[in-house]
Design a protein around this motif. Structure first.
Motif, PDB file in Angstrom:
ATOM      1  N   LEU A  64       0.901  -1.238  -0.060  1.00 26.40           N
ATOM      2  CA  LEU A  64       0.155   0.042   0.093  1.00 26.40           C
ATOM      3  C   LEU A  64       0.811   1.179  -0.091  1.00 26.40           C
ATOM      4  N   TYR A 122      -4.870   5.125  -1.150  1.00 29.22           N
ATOM      5  CA  TYR A 122      -3.641   4.185  -1.300  1.00 29.22           C
ATOM      6  C   TYR A 122      -3.845   3.625  -2.588  1.00 29.22           C
ATOM      7  N   ASP A 154      -7.629   2.233  -3.597  1.00 31.21           N
ATOM      8  CA  ASP A 154      -8.188   2.227  -2.613  1.00 31.21           C
ATOM      9  C   ASP A 154      -8.243   3.416  -1.564  1.00 31.21           C
ATOM     10  N   LEU A 209      -9.085   4.876   2.605  1.00 32.93           N
ATOM     11  CA  LEU A 209      -8.951   4.497   4.007  1.00 32.93           C
ATOM     12  C   LEU A 209      -9.587   5.507   4.550  1.00 32.93           C
ATOM     13  N   LYS A 215     -11.234   3.850   9.822  1.00 37.91           N
ATOM     14  CA  LYS A 215     -10.077   2.831   9.658  1.00 37.91           C
ATOM     15  C   LYS A 215     -10.691   1.678   8.807  1.00 37.91           C
ATOM     16  N   THR A 216     -11.858   2.054   8.051  1.00 36.13           N
ATOM     17  CA  THR A 216     -12.305   1.114   6.980  1.00 36.13           C
ATOM     18  C   THR A 216     -11.973   1.372   5.621  1.00 36.13           C
ATOM     19  N   TRP A 217     -12.120   0.351   4.871  1.00 35.09           N
ATOM     20  CA  TRP A 217     -11.715   0.659   3.250  1.00 35.09           C
ATOM     21  C   TRP A 217     -12.809   0.880   2.496  1.00 35.09           C
ATOM     22  N   SER A 233     -13.019  -0.330  -0.283  1.00 32.66           N
ATOM     23  CA  SER A 233     -13.099  -1.809  -0.847  1.00 32.66           C
ATOM     24  C   SER A 233     -13.791  -2.662  -0.172  1.00 32.66           C
ATOM     25  N   LYS A 290      -9.081  -4.871   7.668  1.00 32.62           N
ATOM     26  CA  LYS A 290      -8.246  -3.843   8.219  1.00 32.62           C
ATOM     27  C   LYS A 290      -6.768  -4.874   8.102  1.00 32.62           C
ATOM     28  N   ARG A 309      -0.384  -5.890   1.947  1.00 32.38           N
ATOM     29  CA  ARG A 309      -1.909  -6.670   1.888  1.00 32.38           C
ATOM     30  C   ARG A 309      -1.594  -7.960   1.142  1.00 32.38           C
TER      31      ARG A 309
END
Length: 210
Positions: free
Chosen positions: A117, A129, A176, A178, A182-184, A186, A190, A196
Motif C-alpha cells: 500500500l 492508497y 483504495d 481509507l 479505519k475502514t476501506w 473496497s 483492516k 496486503r
C-alpha cells in the motif's frame, strides 16, 4: 635544302595521318563502366529471419495465449498483447541472493501473492492508497518456482488481453481509500502495516500460459 623540305613534308604527313586515325575515337562518346548494382537485403524480424512488411506488422500484434485469473475467481482467455520477452529479477535461496532472468517461453504460470500500500495525499474523504504488486511467484515449465519480492510495477502494471470479444485492459493493482474510521472503500479487512495479501475482486492475480 631538298633534304630539309623532304623531312618537313614527311613530318606533316605523319601528323596528318595521326590526326586522321584518332579523330574517330575522340569524336565518339565513350561510355564509362557503371557501378555494379548491389542486391537488396531482406528485412529481418526480431529473430533474424527474413520477413515481409505484413509479417512484421502481424508479429507486433501477436503474443502468447494465456488464461488470466481475477481475485474473485473469474477467468479470461486470450492473447497477451505487448507481453515482455523476459523477466529479470533478484531472488533469495538459502540466504543467498541471485540475479535471474527468465525468458517468457520458460514460464508456465505467474502468481501474485501480495501488494504494498503506497499512501497518497489525504483529502476530505480520507487517505487514498495505491495497492501495487509486491510479491510474485514464477513457475517454470520444468517445475521450478522463483519468488520475487519488491517493486514490481515496471513489469506488472496493466495486462492487455485480446480475444474474439475485443481488447480488454486489466490491472495488477488497484486504488483504495481509507476512511477516518479505519475502514476501506473496497470493504477489504483492516491490516497492520503496508503489505496486503487480500485483493480487490477485479485485480489480476495469476496468468497461465496455454
Amino acid at each position: 635544302m631538298k633534304f630539309k623540305d623532304t623531312n618537313r613534308r614527311g613530318s606533316h604527313l605523319r601528323l596528318l595521318l595521326f590526326l586522321f586515325l584518332i579523330t574517330p575515337i575522340f569524336g565518339q562518346k565513350l561510355s564509362l563502366p557503371k557501378d555494379p548494382t548491389l542486391p537488396n537485403e531482406p528485412s529481418l524480424d526480431a529473430r533474424g529471419d527474413a520477413s515481409t512488411s505484413s509479417n512484421s506488422s502481424s508479429n507486433q500484434n501477436s503474443g502468447p495465449n494465456v488464461k488470466a485469473f481475477f481475485c474473485d475467481g473469474r477467468t479470461i482467455t486470450g492473447t497477451w498483447k505487448a507481453a515482455p520477452k523476459e523477466f529479470s529479477f533478484k531472488h533469495t535461496r538459502e540466504n543467498v541472493q541471485y540475479s535471474k532472468t527468465l525468458k517468457l517461453e520458460e514460464v508456465s504460470r505467474i502468481l501474485l501473492k501480495a501488494w504494498k500500500l503506497v499512501q497518497g495525499k489525504p483529502n476530505s474523504q480520507g487517505v487514498p492508497y495505491k495497492a501495487e504488486p509486491w510479491e510474485i511467484h514464477y513457475k517454470t515449465k520444468n517445475g521450478e518456482t522463483f519468488e520475487r519480492i519488491g517493486e514490481l510495477k515496471k513489469d506488472f502494471g496493466e495486462l492487455k488481453i485480446q480475444n474474439e470479444l475485443g481488447e480488454a485492459n486489466l490491472f495488477f493493482y488497484w486504488i483504495d481509500l481509507l476512511f477516518e474510521n479505519k475502514t476501506w472503500f473496497s470493504k477489504l479487512p483492516k491490516i497492520e502495516g503496508d503489505i496486503r495479501r487480500e485483493c480487490h475482486p477485479d485485480v489480476i492475480v495469476g496468468i497461465e500460459f496455454l
